[in-house]
Design an enzyme around this catalytic site. Sequence first.
Site, PDB file in Angstrom:
ATOM      1  N   ARG A   1      -3.332  27.981 -13.342  1.00 57.15           N
ATOM      2  CA  ARG A   1      -4.213  29.127 -13.579  1.00 57.15           C
ATOM      3  C   ARG A   1      -5.244  29.327 -12.468  1.00 57.15           C
ATOM      4  O   ARG A   1      -5.763  30.418 -12.261  1.00 57.15           O
ATOM      5  CB  ARG A   1      -4.934  28.925 -14.917  1.00 57.15           C
ATOM      6  CG  ARG A   1      -5.602  30.170 -15.463  1.00 57.15           C
ATOM      7  CD  ARG A   1      -6.198  29.910 -16.841  1.00 57.15           C
ATOM      8  NE  ARG A   1      -7.206  28.878 -16.807  1.00 57.15           N
ATOM      9  CZ  ARG A   1      -7.286  27.864 -17.678  1.00 57.15           C
ATOM     10  NH1 ARG A   1      -6.432  27.746 -18.654  1.00 57.15           N
ATOM     11  NH2 ARG A   1      -8.235  26.966 -17.558  1.00 57.15           N
TER      12      ARG A   1
ATOM     13  N   ASP B   1     -14.688  51.073  -7.517  1.00 55.92           N
ATOM     14  CA  ASP B   1     -13.239  51.155  -7.718  1.00 55.92           C
ATOM     15  C   ASP B   1     -12.691  51.868  -6.491  1.00 55.92           C
ATOM     16  O   ASP B   1     -12.867  53.070  -6.323  1.00 55.92           O
ATOM     17  CB  ASP B   1     -12.927  51.917  -9.014  1.00 55.92           C
ATOM     18  CG  ASP B   1     -11.432  51.930  -9.328  1.00 55.92           C
ATOM     19  OD1 ASP B   1     -10.626  51.871  -8.373  1.00 55.92           O
ATOM     20  OD2 ASP B   1     -11.082  52.020 -10.518  1.00 55.92           O
TER      21      ASP B   1
ATOM     22  N   LYS C   1      -1.119  50.204  -7.702  1.00 58.93           N
ATOM     23  CA  LYS C   1      -0.872  51.465  -7.021  1.00 58.93           C
ATOM     24  C   LYS C   1      -0.320  51.210  -5.608  1.00 58.93           C
ATOM     25  O   LYS C   1       0.830  50.876  -5.475  1.00 58.93           O
ATOM     26  CB  LYS C   1      -2.157  52.301  -6.999  1.00 58.93           C
ATOM     27  CG  LYS C   1      -2.851  52.385  -8.378  1.00 58.93           C
ATOM     28  CD  LYS C   1      -2.043  53.149  -9.407  1.00 58.93           C
ATOM     29  CE  LYS C   1      -2.511  52.970 -10.842  1.00 58.93           C
ATOM     30  NZ  LYS C   1      -3.894  53.321 -11.102  1.00 58.93           N
TER      31      LYS C   1
END
Length: 391
Positions: free
Chosen positions: A57, A182, A207
Site C-alpha cells: 500500500r 484541479d 483523462k
Amino acid sequence: MKDETKLVVAGRSPEDNFGIVNAPVYHASTVLYSTLDELQQRHKERSEGKQVVTYGRMGTPTTWSLENAVAEIEGGYRCQIFPSGLAACAHAIQAFVGAGDHVLVTDSVYGPTRAYCDNVLKRFGVETTYYDPLIGSGISELIKSNTKVVFVESPGSQTFEMQDIPAIADAAHKAGAVVIMDNTWASPLYYKPFEHGVDVSVQAGTKYIVGHSDVMMGTITATKEHWPAIQACANLAGQTAGPDDVYLAQRGLRTLSVRLKQHMENGLKVAEWLKGRPEVHSVLHPAMEHHPGHDLWKRDFLGASGLFSIQLKALERPALAAFMDNLELFGMGYSWGGYESLIIYADPSSYRTATKWDNTNPLIRLHIGLESPDDLIADLEAGFKRMNAIK
Ligand SMILES: *Cc1c(COP(=O)(O)O)cnc(C)c1O
C-alpha cells in the site's frame, strides 16, 4: 530538459531492471525482510521520506515511476497517486482541514468535488463557501480567520471560465490558506501550477495522462512544504492504486506531448467551424480570442486541450436530441481525455450557487479526439441537419 524530453525519461530507471525500458509491474501486499534490523531500517528510511518498499500500500517501483514523472513534469516536489481523480480532489482538501474550518471553492468546480464538500466535509464540520470563478483578488473579502483552503479550477468544468490564479493565490497566502488547483484540463504539460502560486495540484489522471479511456487514476503533486500533509493523508486513509492501472498511466504519460498537441489543433479547428454555424450561440474555448478569459489563458497557459463547450441557440428538446443522437464519431458519455471524441449535455444552472448560469441556450460539452477534424465536422454537420429538419 524540455517537457517533451522529460515525458520520455522521467521516472524511468532501466538500469535497475535488466535494461528493460518500462517500469516493471510489481504486484505486492506483503514485503519480506530478512532481519529485524532490515525491517526497522527500511521503515526508518521511509519515515524520512525515502522511496523504499515496506508494504504494498505504501508504494513500489511501479508506483514511483508514475509519481516521479508527474511531479517532475508538473514542477512540484513529490506526487502521490490515488485510485481516481475524485479521490485525489477529496484527499487534497481533507489533508488541510478539520472540524470548524472553512474552505472556498470555485462555483465552476467539477460537480463531484462539489458533492464531496456538500456531503462529506459538511458532516465533519467543515464549511464550504462557493465563489464566483471570476473573482480574482476580490477573494480576499471572502476569506475568514478559519479559511484553510482556497480551491481553484481553471478553466472551470463545463463552463470554461478562466481564473486569475496568481491573484487568488496571493490573497490566499496573505491569509495563510493553502491553494489547491484541479489542473486536469491543461494536464501537467500546458499549465505549470507551481509557477503561479498553487501549493497543491490535482490531476484526474483518468483523462489525458492515461489517454485511452480505460483506467481510473488520480494524482496529487505538492510543494515541499505541503507534501508531508498529502503523503500522511494518503497513507492514513489507505489510498493506493493497483499496479496494472499505474503501469498503464505511466505508459500513457510517455506520449502526452504528441497527443495533446493534436487534441489542441483538432479542437481549435472544430471550435472555429462551430463558431461560424448559425445553430451555435457561443463557443466556450479559452484559446479563442473572443473568449472573455482569453487574456488569462494567453498569459498563464502553454496550450489548450481538446475539451470545450458550446451553447446552442435556444431550441426544443426533440431538436436537441436529434442533434446529439445518432452521431457516428462522437460518443455520448462522461469523462474525456481519451483518443476518441465525446459529446455530453450539461445544465450548469442546476448546481450553481454563488453565480447564476443562464441555460436558455443549452450547453453541450465536446471532447475532440484524434480523429480527422474534417470527419468530426462532417459528423456534427449531419447532426445539425437532423436538428434543423425537426425545428
Ligand atoms: C474527471 C474529472 C475529475 C475526476 O476524475 P475521475 O478519475 O473521473 O474520478 C476531477 N476533476 C476534473 C476537472 C475532471 O474532469
